[in-house]
Structure formats: structure tokens, C-alpha cells
Write an enzyme that holds these catalytic residues in place. Structure first.
Site, PDB file in Angstrom:
ATOM      1  N   GLY A  92       0.883  -1.161   0.034  1.00 34.00           N
ATOM      2  CA  GLY A  92       0.036  -0.003  -0.195  1.00 34.00           C
ATOM      3  C   GLY A  92       0.989   1.262   0.008  1.00 34.00           C
ATOM      4  O   GLY A  92       0.352   2.268  -0.199  1.00 34.00           O
ATOM      5  N   ASP A 252       0.557 -11.443   7.030  1.00 39.39           N
ATOM      6  CA  ASP A 252       1.124 -10.505   6.117  1.00 39.39           C
ATOM      7  C   ASP A 252       2.602  -9.947   6.562  1.00 39.39           C
ATOM      8  O   ASP A 252       3.175  -9.454   5.340  1.00 39.39           O
ATOM      9  CB  ASP A 252       0.129  -9.361   5.454  1.00 39.39           C
ATOM     10  CG  ASP A 252      -0.262  -8.642   6.733  1.00 39.39           C
ATOM     11  OD1 ASP A 252      -1.010  -9.238   7.673  1.00 39.39           O
ATOM     12  OD2 ASP A 252      -0.007  -7.487   6.735  1.00 39.39           O
TER      13      ASP A 252
HETATM   14  P1  AMP Z   1       1.526  -2.953   8.130  1.00 42.18           P
HETATM   15  O1  AMP Z   1       0.662  -2.827   9.431  1.00 42.18           O
HETATM   16  O2  AMP Z   1       2.281  -1.695   8.126  1.00 42.18           O
HETATM   17  O3  AMP Z   1       2.379  -4.242   7.945  1.00 42.18           O
HETATM   18  O4  AMP Z   1       0.529  -2.638   6.955  1.00 42.18           O
HETATM   19  C1  AMP Z   1      -0.709  -3.519   6.749  1.00 42.18           C
HETATM   20  C2  AMP Z   1      -1.282  -3.089   5.362  1.00 42.18           C
HETATM   21  O5  AMP Z   1      -1.666  -1.654   5.375  1.00 42.18           O
HETATM   22  C3  AMP Z   1      -0.383  -3.307   4.314  1.00 42.18           C
HETATM   23  O6  AMP Z   1      -0.982  -3.768   3.105  1.00 42.18           O
HETATM   24  C4  AMP Z   1       0.494  -1.889   4.014  1.00 42.18           C
HETATM   25  O7  AMP Z   1       0.779  -1.619   2.739  1.00 42.18           O
HETATM   26  C5  AMP Z   1      -0.767  -1.080   4.339  1.00 42.18           C
HETATM   27  N1  AMP Z   1      -0.559   0.189   4.814  1.00 42.18           N
HETATM   28  C6  AMP Z   1       0.223   0.733   5.945  1.00 42.18           C
HETATM   29  N2  AMP Z   1       0.349   2.020   5.963  1.00 42.18           N
HETATM   30  C7  AMP Z   1      -0.127   2.540   4.907  1.00 42.18           C
HETATM   31  C8  AMP Z   1      -0.044   3.764   4.545  1.00 42.18           C
HETATM   32  N3  AMP Z   1       0.303   4.941   5.132  1.00 42.18           N
HETATM   33  N4  AMP Z   1      -0.530   3.976   2.954  1.00 42.18           N
HETATM   34  C9  AMP Z   1      -1.080   3.115   2.443  1.00 42.18           C
HETATM   35  N5  AMP Z   1      -0.956   1.805   2.852  1.00 42.18           N
HETATM   36  C10 AMP Z   1      -0.490   1.463   4.169  1.00 42.18           C
HETATM   37 MG    MG Z   2       3.197  -5.018   6.676  1.00 41.58          MG
END
Ligand code: AMP
Ligand code: MG
Length: 487
Positions: A92, A252
Site C-alpha cells: 500500500g 502478511d
Molecule cells: P502494516 O501494518 O504496516 O504491515 O500494514 C498493513 C497494510 O496496510 C499493508 O497492506 C500496508 O501496505 C498498508 N499500509 C500501512 N500504512 C499505509 C499507508 N500509510 N498508506 C497505504 N497503505 C498502508
Molecule cells: Mg506489513
């Protein structure tokens, strides 16, 4: 040594096609500036460390420039988040820029985190802030230096681009390196969306590129799953032995290679606390320090479910059954070494458990305890460490057992004991408050503290003159820093 334009690309994941990832260009950050680079990580790409200081370096890793052979792709995956299934996730805010291979023939994914919106951004802005980028950079390089398998980090580039979190912050990008960015969640995505052809393609890809030795086995996919179980057991044993708390062990965020991956609100323990929860948003403590062990198995079961088209349920269950015994064996082996023991005895597990129980709620610094234990012969060391404990009678009883155990272990000199123990007991770890100090300075434009901390943590077992302040327990303000997922 290579210049930046001499990197050689071979984009194997991109070639899997549009069912696996989407072409997206990075969205540049304003006024890019190098915050920190890892010369050890640069060496993995055969890059001359001097190129980090050239303007084009910051431009490449902030989305302004791209190699002609790079093929930036946002990968699609899904995953179990805090126990519940989220059907579609993906990069993302990160992009796989391409795969570079070095002179030794190793492939490294270049993954740029904070590179802007993608089809998988959901409600997010596609950005990463300076604070979280510095934390990921420092953690991945520090874990590697401790001997804990981890993705690596090449650099952090900061900017003047405003990014909104709880308050206005500045955008940054971290360039991550790993042999693969494929997660458990990749397999889950193709399993739950019922795309068997793509799932088989993915499995072949991982088997051929990352587990080629399993091809020789009668059941290659089963051999690969077993290897993944083994690597996870070993990685989590190392986390537990060194007091690393990942914080968001969603499937993930679990690498198919068994490396520590996707850093969020992670922490190293200061005082030992088995129930420590490093993620401020983890209200139930699903990912508390001691829960990491059963969660490791839970995550592997989620992967096993996604592999049922390739492997029989009985065989998967049998492989999953290897996890706990392997974890325990690795963990005990590491803890023995941390205690300075070179032989194995039946009751060693109890010796470790008793010690940790005494440390619990005593305010004993987990890292410094082991380091100091190795500073001197056992009898002197335990006498000096005694005052740190609340249950003195309990500690005295443990100390007697420990001294007797050390005496049975072998006849070695004080110097041998110290050298052996210091080689496995770090003096410097990435304490939250140290990261916080470095971040505060960086946010006001001074990157010297991040760079110094990175240097210190790259040799965690070596006493470094003049760096005593990095080997201290946290001050009161630094003991309970709240770190959330919003990064
Ligand atoms: P994480 O908890 O950082 O592993 O993220 C979980 C999901 O949310 C993943 O698909 C990331 O790519 C997405 N994600 C986290 N932060 C952001 C952001 N600021 N913008 C877009 N997608 C995000
Ligand atoms: Mg992640």
C-alpha cells in the site's frame, strides 16, 4: 565496487505478471536528503560506500530517478491481521523496484517503502514518516548484527513533504533489501481467492528460487514447508533469547524466508517482562513477548492451510509438529550460551526458567544482566548482580545452582569465560529511548545521532570506547514510550 548506474537487474517477480503485482511509479518526495546509509548493506549490492553521499543516491531512493532496468511493482497479498482474515492487502505504500544481483550471484530485492499510493493503499496515503523509516532502518541492521535473520536496510531518505499522522510529520523512504518480499499472505491471497493456477505458479517460483535444495526431495513442497517451519522456529528462538518483540506478527508481515520482516512498533526489552506488549494498539496482548512463540505456530498453521492444495493435511500437521520442539532446542541452546555453558544438562531448561521468573517484575535489565554475568567469574558476577533482584533468597538459591552448574561445565579460565560470553551477550541493543533520541535529532535536521547509533549497533558485542552512554538502562522518560501502528 560498483557505481550506482552499474547495478544489474533481473526482475523475476515482475515477470510473474499482472496477477501478482501492478506496475506503479514511485511518487517523489520534496527536497530529498540522505539521512543514513548502511555501508554493510551497500556491500551486498557491491556498491562503493562513497556513492551514498552523491545527490543521485538520495534522488534514486526518494522516487525522483529510476534505473532504466527497474520495474517498480506493487505486490498483492492478503493475510490474517490480529487473528482475523483480511481478504486483500498488498504493497500500500511500498514498491518492489526490481531485483539486483551481485558479483556473488545473489539476488536482492530493492523495496522502497513510503513511495506513494498504489492500488492497495486502501485508506492510507502511501507514505511513511521519518520516525518509522529510521526505526525500520536501525532495527533491521541491528538484528542482522546480532545474528538474527532479518531483512536489511540500505538507506533512509528524508524530505520536506508534509505527512499527517496524529500530527504533521515529514515523509521519508526506507530502501529495504531481502532475497524475497514474498509473505505467508501471498499464498493466502491466491488460496482464498481460489486461483489455483497462480497459486501453483507462486509455489514453483518460491521453490525454484528460494528453496532449490527441496527440489531433490521426494515431496518438494512438503520439504519446503518443513524448511519454513524450521527457519521460523529458529528465528523466533533468537527473538526470545535476545528480547526482541516484533509487535505485529500478522501473516502478511511474515516472510516466506523466515527472516524478521516489516517493522512497526517493535521493541527490545529493557527490563525483563515476559508479558511485555510493545504495540500500544495491541490491547489484548496477542503479540506480547511470550505469545510470540505460540503465534509463530499459529501463523505457520495459516500458511499450512493455504498450502493444502499441494500437501496432504496429515503431512502438514506432522511438519507443524516440528515447530515447538525445534523452537525449544534452539532457544535452550542460545540461553545456555548466554549463561556461559558449553555442555548440556537435563535441568538447564529449569535453570533458565527460574532465572527469568526471578527477573520478572524485579526491574532487571535483560541485556545488561547477561553481559555483566560474563564480565567476571561466576561467583563474583552473581554476587554483584544480586542487588538488582527483589527476591534475594530466591536469587541466592538460583546463584548456588548456577555456580555448581558452571563448575561442572568445565575448567576454563576467566578470560575464556569472558570472551565466550561477550561474543553472545551484546552490550548495545536498540533501546526504544535511544531510537527516540536519534529520531528527535533527525526531525530537527541533525542526522549525526542516527548515524552514530547505527554504527554502534553494527558491532553490538564489541565494547566501543567513548560509547558508554549507549550501554545504559533507559532514563525514566524512556521506559514506557508508547509506540503505535501509525507509521
Ligand atoms: P502494516 O501494518 O504496516 O504491515 O500494514 C498493513 C497494510 O496496510 C499493508 O497492506 C500496508 O501496505 C498498508 N499500509 C500501512 N500504512 C499505509 C499507508 N500509510 N498508506 C497505504 N497503505 C498502508
Ligand atoms: Mg506489513
Amino acid at each position: 565496487m560498483k557505481a550506482l548506474d552499474e547495478l544489474t537487474f533481473d526482475n523475476r517477480f515482475a515477470r510473474l505478471g499482472d496477477a501478482f503485482s501492478t506496475h506503479v511509479l514511485p511518487e517523489p518526495l520534496d527536497e530529498p536528503r540522505l539521512v543514513v546509509a548502511s555501508s554493510a548493506a551497500m556491500a551486498l549490492l557491491d556498491l562503493d560506500p562513497a556513492v551514498a553521499e552523491t545527490p543521485v543516491f538520495a534522488e534514486l531512493f526518494s522516487g525522483h530517478k529510476l534505473w532504466a532496468e527497474a520495474e517498480p511493482r506493487a505486490m498483492v497479498y492478503s493475510g490474517h491481521q490480529f487473528g482475523g482474515y483480511t481478504p486483500q492487502l498488498g504493497d500500500g505504500r511500498g514498491l518492489l523496484l526490481g531485483e539486483v544481483y551481485n558479483a556473488a550471484g545473489e539476488h536482492w530485492d530493492l523495496h522502497l517503502k513510503g513511495a506513494g499510493m498504489t492500488p492497495y493503499s486502501r485508506m492510507g496515503d502511501g507514505r511513511a514518516v521519518l520516525r518509522s523509516s529510521i526505526r525500520e532502518f536501525l532495527a533491521s541492521e541491528a538484528l542482522h548484527a546480532l545474528g538474527i535473520p532479518s531483512s536489511r536496510a540500505l538507506c533512509v531518505v528524508g524530505s520536506s513533504t508534509p505527512v499527517w499522522r496524529e500530527k504533521q510529520e515529514r515523509g521519508a523512504m526506507v530502501l529495504r533489501l531481502a532475497h524475497s518480499h514474498i509473505r505467508f499472505g501471498h499464498f493466502e491471497y491466491f488460496y482464498y481467492t481460489k486461483k489455483p493456477e497462480q497459486q501453483a505458479e507462486l509455489a514453483e517460483h518460491v521453490l525454484n528460487l528460494h528453496y532449490p535444495e527441496c527440489r531433490e526431495q521426494p515431496e518438494p513442497y512438503l520439504a519446503m514447508f518443513r524448511e519454513i517451519v524450521e527457519r521460523n522456529a529458529e528465528m523466533i528462538a533468537k527473538w526470545q533469547a535476545y528480547g526482541f518483540c516484533h509487535g505485529v506478527m500478522n501473516t502478511d508481515n511474515m516472510s516466506i524466508l523466515g527472516i524478521t520482516f516489516d517493522f512497526g512498533p517493535f521493541a527490545f526489552l529493557d527490563d525483563f517482562d515476559a508479558h511485555f506488549i510493545c504495540n500500544h494498539s495491541d490491547h489484548e496482548g496477542r503479540y506480547s513477548f511470550s505469545n510470540q512463540v505460540p503465534i509463530g505456530q499459529w501463523n505457520l498453521s495459516a500458511l499450512a492451510q493455504a498450502l493444502t492444495p499441494f500437501i496432504s493435511v496429515d503431512a502438514l500437521k506432522e511438519a507443524l509438529g516440528l515447530y515447538l520442539p525445534l523452537y525449544q532446542a534452539h532457544y535452550l541452546d542460545l540461553m545456555r550460551r548466554r549463561l556461559g555453558l558449553t555442555t548440556a544438562e537435563e535441568d538447564d531448561q529449569k535453570l533458565v526458567e527460574r532465572l527469568l521468573k526471578l527477573m520478572q517484575n524485579s526491574g532487571v535489565d535483560y541485556t545488561l544482566f547477561f553481559r555483566r554475568l560474563g564480565d567476571e567469574p561466576a561467583a563474583l558476577a552473581v554476587a554483584r548482580l544480586r542487588d538488582d533482584f527483589v527476591d534475594l533468597a530466591g536469587f541466592d538459591a538460583w546463584a548456588e545452582l548456577y555456580k555448581a552448574r558452571v563448575a561442572r561445565d568445565g575448567d576454563y579460565s576467566e578470560v575464556q569465560r569472558r570472551e565466550r560470553m561477550h561474543a553472545v551477550n551484546p552490550l548495545y541493543i536498540l533501546r526504544n529511548y535511544l531510537a527516540q533520541n536519534a529520531i528527535a535529532a533527525a526531525e530537527s535536521g541533525d542526522y549525526s545521532e542516527v548515524r552514530r547509533l547505527h554504527e554502534v549497533l553494527s558491532k553490538p558485542f564489541e565494547e566501543q570506547p567513548g560509547m558508554e552512554q549507549y550501554a545504559q538502562r533507559p532514563p525514566d522518560w524512556g521506559k514506557h514510550l508508547e509506540i503505535s501502528c501509525s507509521s
